[in-house]
Design a protein around this motif. Structure first.
Motif, PDB file in Angstrom:
ATOM      1  N   TYR A 132       8.932  43.953 -78.907  1.00 32.91           N
ATOM      2  CA  TYR A 132       8.446  44.021 -80.279  1.00 32.91           C
ATOM      3  C   TYR A 132       6.930  43.890 -80.364  1.00 32.91           C
ATOM      4  N   THR A 133       6.347  43.088 -79.490  1.00 33.37           N
ATOM      5  CA  THR A 133       4.917  42.812 -79.594  1.00 33.37           C
ATOM      6  C   THR A 133       4.096  43.677 -78.647  1.00 33.37           C
ATOM      7  N   GLN A 134       4.720  44.687 -78.053  1.00 36.02           N
ATOM      8  CA  GLN A 134       4.030  45.451 -77.022  1.00 36.02           C
ATOM      9  C   GLN A 134       2.900  46.305 -77.593  1.00 36.02           C
ATOM     10  N   SER A 135       3.131  46.931 -78.737  1.00 35.90           N
ATOM     11  CA  SER A 135       2.108  47.781 -79.345  1.00 35.90           C
ATOM     12  C   SER A 135       2.420  47.944 -80.822  1.00 35.90           C
ATOM     13  N   ALA A 136       1.490  48.564 -81.547  1.00 33.53           N
ATOM     14  CA  ALA A 136       1.757  48.851 -82.957  1.00 33.53           C
ATOM     15  C   ALA A 136       2.974  49.767 -83.071  1.00 33.53           C
ATOM     16  N   SER A 138       5.584  49.925 -81.046  1.00 32.97           N
ATOM     17  CA  SER A 138       6.851  49.212 -80.847  1.00 32.97           C
ATOM     18  C   SER A 138       7.193  48.372 -82.077  1.00 32.97           C
TER      19      SER A 138
END
Lengths: 207, 630, 358
Positions: A132-136, A138
């Protein structure tokens, strides 16, 4: 209203709109869906503007990530569940309570199948590092598709409650509208998925 | 004090329990009224503190950080937690009466909407005592609100999320009520204008709040769960917040101003003793304003750099709104033209409203002029503009309606003399405060500044503005005193308190019984009550049904419990970024309470109860003496 | 009441409006006394819009006051029953069409000016040597200060923008941390500095700033977007020079190349500065942009300390002693060791000596 005994002959043509409460529920669900459409529209707009956006050197793009076969199977599950829901409503109009219960349960089962596949899909993505926190990208993906998934869960709980609560007392003018609006809501979820399939998966893979 | 006087002499506990569980639209109106008033007073006090700080240059009455908290809470509270509930109070009170209904379509949801709003608002205000209030402005632009330390913004996000859900639920309820609950004969083109504006404004809520919900959710996960929507180093984009916020934010001002228009459209014909001029064009203008309200959000973003084409399109679209608004203003003037104007407190507010609102509207058109807005944007000019519209439009409507509807709400009247005094002090203070702010903006003063240095030519106007603010505060105080005095005053016990009532709500004798109408009325045209009066009908209405049993909904504590669950869960989410061990359990418990209450609501039948004919007659006799409501 | 209706009495009002508006505010900060092509055009739009709008307010107010005065119940009698009019198509058409015409009058210059102000195509034009024709300045807004980079000349300054008069000056606007907005009210409207993209616009300075405000000699610039506790204090100043003076200033700036503070200096101020401040603050104007603190190469020439305090040694000392007191939330507090009064005084002397104009 609860105690009136009906036969298939005396059962009204539109059992969901005979009582004032039923009519309110019927209009109410449509109004609610109007606002839910805007909710999803906002999420779609956010997703489209953040698709494939991430920090410099981001690993995952929609082309690499999404697989159409899985999404297609999920789509089939949900589309079929819409069909079974229509059959349940057919039986509702004909005062066939067994049919209503059976086909509503079939809808629930298909919905569960969809949900299981979605959970598997999410688990898989997180497992390979697309958290979830990998990229905008994701964040936007999980939020859009996850919100739909949440709607599915709510729909399933709703239908299960109806099936179990009414198991012993049969159809009446009090619970007929409840089955009916749950079915409308379920169709709406289905339509949203069609958009997700198109915008997220199809356009994602095609680039 | 309450409009329902059926059961006498209840203990304090019983009264509190009654209000916690009530689903009666009139009682919920009272709850909305007093909670709205409470938040109005808090937000007004915040404004007063800010104006005292800005009274003199380089003053150190309030520190920079506190000032930002005050300006954020003032804006947020006034719009979401004061104006909205106060208007909801009148909608709840008046709309069912105007359309001839015994209650709203979903009494349970009505109660749920209120408690969500109230607990969300309470949550937001707890921030003052729990480490600092939000400080990024009511617009809470993403880069600053992500940067803002502490929990202030978290309170903002969670509090608004909860109260926003309440507002949305109430809006759905109003829409369905107006569509399905109209009395026989009450066609859409016979609806009183306040009901029309309630319908349109609720529809705007329906379409405008979801983008806010999404925006707040994205902000929530960004701040509390490390998502990346607005973090540009992770591919995010802060402009998304600005779009989502203003797609909500611009309709929001119409959500508030349309019911205010509706209230004045009720007040003006009554005291002009004349039919509302151009009813169908008023309805059309309301719909058009609502529609255009969604097409203009980017005029708040002219300086963001969206490009010339976007700016030009939004500039023209914005100017277009002036046309239907102008139609309304001229219709009001033509309503009093040729009428017989009786000056009362509600009417004097209405008369003060017209020029003030027009002044606020035209400065709006000036700001729609995009290249000119490059100068006006985020200066004191915009502060002057929107306060002219909000105070000159919405607050005057609310104050007028306090006087206008107090007899319906509480079976008491507010004091006229004190009312005039309040009006003149408040109204003078209002113009004093905000007129000079136009010039401050043009003279280069940016908005949201906690102080300013000498030698920039702003000292005198700021001083004048602060004096005006103090007068406004005195006005509000007098209003509250008037309300308190009304407790001791004599019950009015009458029908058609103002003598020239036109719509159905005036046909009912006060105190209004909890079932509103013992028999549902038959509506025979626009201005239903006026028609009956013209024909000499002393009962005020023609009935559509014989006297019989009435079906009423049951009270329920579940709405309160559902809201409480979310209130508890919000604390878990709030402290999640701090890494405390209890954050997830608290969220689970809170959401669990809500879900459980929802499941109980689903599986437990709520069929309401029937009020029998004899009971109705007994109640009527107790309320109105022998012979009942005649 | 009848007298107020005579239409010709409105025109003196409109003429007076222009006079009153243009007399408002201080020349160095008021948008009502513009000194640049952009600001002047915006002011003209203001006059046009304000005249139309004043007309509307006057017409509405007169109509309504007449109605209010004429149709009082106290005059007409308690029992007077007005005719219940439903509406009038003619009247409704009139008050729909007239506003549309008024708005059309306003919308034409609006659209023209919108496109005109957004035209920054000249930024990319180059002469035969490949040098850009127009002056471009990169503005970076940071938490409570402004950095100005002149990419054509390879120089950087902060807090005080220096520009040539009578030519279009182009700006690239960006924020380094949170969103700000760049505004010089007397010269022209503002534009936001976003964190994720560069905004471009231009301004023209018609007048040299030297004579402004009894010799203070600067235009006032503001941050117009709430950016934190010290948003109100995020001021900057602008000096506009004729082209020759500007070129001379650029040359003097370039001449500071290689200048630095030495930790071995005999001067206590320079030594202390080198040990505590040099990490963030450069003393040469020829440095890359993007430093953590404002460039101080021209500190001695400035009009303000920290953007808004009077330019005195006492204020420099007070600022170094406790920046948090003067700009809450600034990023300088706590970045250097606690200095003795003697050291602070010496640093202040050193800073005030940094100049390219003297």
């Amino acid at each position: 209203m609860l105690d009136t005994k009906f036969t298939p002959q005396t059962w009204p043509e539109h059992p969901e709109q005979v009582t004032q409460e039923g009519k309110n529920k019927y209009v109410g669900i449509w109004i609610f869906i109007c606002s839910d459409i805007v909710l999803f529209a906002s999420l779609f707009a956010t997703y489209i503007s953040l698709r494939n956006r991430g920090p410099a050197g981001m690993e995952f793009t929609s082309q690499e990530l999404f697989e159409l076969p899985l999404a297609f199977v999920m789509t089939m599950f949900l589309l079929t569940s819409s069909l079974t829901s229509v059959i349940a409503m057919y039986h509702l109009k004909n005062y066939n309570f067994k049919g209503v219960q059976l086909w509503t349960l079939a809808t629930v089962l298909l919905g569960l199948g969809f949900l299981a596949l979605e959970i598997y899909e999410f688990y898989h993505y997180v497992h390979i590092g697309f958290g979830y926190t990998q990229s905008a990208f994701s964040s936007a993906f999980f939020t859009l598709v996850g919100t739909h998934g949440l709607h599915v869960i709510i729909g399933l709980v709703w239908m299960l409650c109806l099936v179990f609560r009414n198991a012993k007392r049969g159809l009446n003018l009090y619970n007929a509208p409840k089955y009916f609006v749950a079915s409308i809501y379920w169709h709406f979820i289905d339509v949203v998925w069609v958009f997700i399939f198109t915008v997220v998966y199809l356009m994602g893979v095609l680039g | 004090m309450s409009s329902v006087a059926v059961t006498k002499k209840k203990g304090v506990g019983a009264v509190i329990w009654d209000y916690l569980t009530t689903v009666d639209h009139k009682k919920l109106a009272v709850l909305y009224l007093f909670s709205g008033l409470l938040f109005f007073a808090i937000a007004g006090f915040e404004a007063l503190l800010m104006r005292i700080q800005l009274m003199f240059p380089n003053s150190d009455f309030i520190s920079a950080g506190t000032f930002n908290e005050l300006l954020t809470m003032h804006g947020t509270t006034m719009l979401f937690l004061a104006a909205t509930p106060l208007l909801f109070a009148f909608m709840n009170m008046v709309v069912p009466l105007q359309i001839g209904a015994r209650d709203v379509a979903f009494p349970f949801l009505n109660s749920l909407g209120f408690w969500l709003f109230f607990l969300g608002a309470t949550f937001l205000h707890l921030s003052f005592f729990m480490g600092g209030a939000p400080d990024a402005g009511w617009t809470s632009y993403a880069s600053l609100s992500l940067y803002s330390p502490g929990h202030g913004i978290d309170f903002y996000v969670l509090g608004l999320q909860i109260s926003g859900a309440g507002t949305l639920i109430s809006a759905i309820n109003f829409i369905v009520t107006i569509i399905t609950m109209r009395a026989p004969g009450m066609t859409f083109m016979r609806l009183p204008l306040f009901t029309w504006t309630t319908l349109i404004s609720s529809t705007l809520i329906l379409f405008a709040f979801p983008p806010l919900t999404v925006g707040l959710f994205l902000m929530l996960v960004d701040r509390m769960f490390d998502a990346n929507f607005f973090d540009h180093t992770m591919g995010g984009n802060t402009i998304i917040w600005e779009h989502l916020f203003w797609i909500f934010g611009h309709p929001e001002v119409y959500i508030l101003i349309l019911p205010a228009f509706g209230l004045f459209s009720e007040i003006i014909p009554v005291f002009a003793r004349k039919r509302l001029f151009g009813y169908s064009s008023m309805v059309f203008a309301t719909i058009l304003i609502g529609f255009l309200g969604f097409m203009v959000w980017a005029h708040h973003m002219f300086t963001v750099g969206l490009g010339a084409t976007a700016n030009a399109i939004f500039a023209i679209a914005t100017m277009a709104i002036a046309v239907p608004t102008g139609m309304k203003v001229f219709n009001w003037i033509l309503t009093i033209w040729g009428g017989s104007i009786k000056v009362t407190v509600p009417m004097i507010y209405a008369l003060g409203f017209i020029p003030s609102f027009v002044a606020g509207g035209v400065t709006g058109v000036m700001q729609a002029t995009a290249p000119l807005d490059y100068q006006l944007h985020d200066s004191y000019f915009i502060v002057a503009h929107f306060h002219y519209v909000i105070v000159g439009g919405i607050v005057t409507a609310i104050f007028a309606s306090f006087h206008f509807y107090w007899p319906l709400l509480f079976n008491r009247a507010l004091n006229e003399k004190l009312g005039y005094l309040t009006f003149w002090i408040f109204f003078t203070g209002f113009h004093l405060t905000f007129f000079v702010q136009h010039f401050l903006g043009l003279m280069g003063m940016p908005r949201r500044v906690f102080t300013y240095m000498e030698g920039q030519g702003w000292d005198l106007f700021n001083f004048i503005s602060s004096i005006g603010a103090i007068m406004m505060a005195v006005g509000v105080l007098l209003m509250v005193v008037n309300m308190l005095l009304s407790i001791k005053s004599k019950p009015v016990n009458c029908r058609d308190y103002w003598g020239d009532g036109r719509s159905l709500e005036w046909a009912i004798q006060t105190p209004i019984p909890f079932y509103n109408f013992k028999q549902l009325p038959l509506i025979r045209g626009f201005d239903a009550y006026w028609i009956e009066k013209q024909e000499g009908n002393t009962e005020g209405m023609t009935y559509a049904e014989p006297l019989g049993d009435i079906h009423m909904p049951n009270n329920s504590i579940l709405p309160f419990i559902m809201s409480l669950g979310l209130f508890i869960a919000a604390f878990g989410a709030l402290y999640h970024p701090d890494g405390v061990s209890w954050s997830i359990p608290v969220m689970v418990i809170g959401l669990g309470i809500t879900v459980l209450a929802m499941i109980i609501r689903s599986v437990k039948d709520d069929l309401g109860y029937h009020l029998h004919k004899e009971e109705i007659l007994a109640i009527e006799e107790e309320l109105y003496g022998k012979g009942g409501n005649n | 009441m009848k007298k107020g209706l005579k239409k010709w009495s409105l025109f003196p009002v409109l003429a007076a409006l222009a006079v009153v508006l243009s007399g408002c505010g201080e020349e160095y900060i008021s948008a009502l006394r513009p000194s640049g092509a952009v600001g002047k055009e915006q002011f003209n739009l203001l006059l046009l819009a304000a005249s139309i709008m004043t007309l509307v307010v006057v017409v509405v107010s007169v109509l309504y006051l007449v109605a209010f005065a004429k149709f009082r119940r106290s005059k007409l009698g308690e029992d007077y029953m007005p005719k219940q009019v439903e509406g009038s198509h003619t009247l409704e058409t009139i008050w729909t069409v007239i506003p549309i015409i008024l708005l059309l009058i306003l919308s034409v210059p609006t659209i023209l000016a919108t496109y005109k102000f957004a035209d920054v195509s000249a930024m990319d034009e180059v002469d035969e040597n490949g040098d850009p024709k127009a002056l471009t300045i990169n503005v970076t807004a940071k938490l409570y200060w402004w950095e100005f980079e002149y990419p054509q000349y390879g120089i950087v300054t902060a807090q005080e923008l220096v520009v040539p008069t009578n030519e279009k000056v182009y700006f690239n606007l960006k924020a380094a941390d949170v969103k700000h907005s760049f505004w010089i009210p007397a010269i022209g409207g503002k534009m936001d500095t976003n964190v994720e993209n560069v905004n471009k616009f231009y301004l023209v300075f018609d007048k040299e700033s030297a004579g402004l405000n009894d010799g203070e000699g600067v235009w006032y610039g503001k941050c117009a977007e709430l950016c934190g506790p010290s948003h109100a204090l995020m001021d900057f100043k602008v000096k506009s020079l004729n082209r020759d003076d500007f070129d001379a200033w650029v040359a003097a700036m370039k001449a500071t190349e290689g200048k630095t503070a030495s930790a071995d200096s005999t001067d206590l101020g320079e030594r202390t500065f080198a040990q505590n401040c040099l990490g963030c603050h450069a003393v040469s104007a020829v440095t890359p942009a993007g430093a953590a603190g404002p460039n101080l190469a021209t500190f001695g020439d400035r009009n303000r300390v920290a953007g808004y305090l009077e330019h005195t040694k006492e204020n420099v000392e007070a600022w170094i002693k406790d920046p948090e007191k003067y700009k809450p939330g600034n990023l300088m507090t706590g970045k250097y060791k606690e200095l003795t009064d003697e050291e602070i005084s010496a640093v202040a002397d050193y800073l005030l000596g940094l100049s390219v104009e003297k």
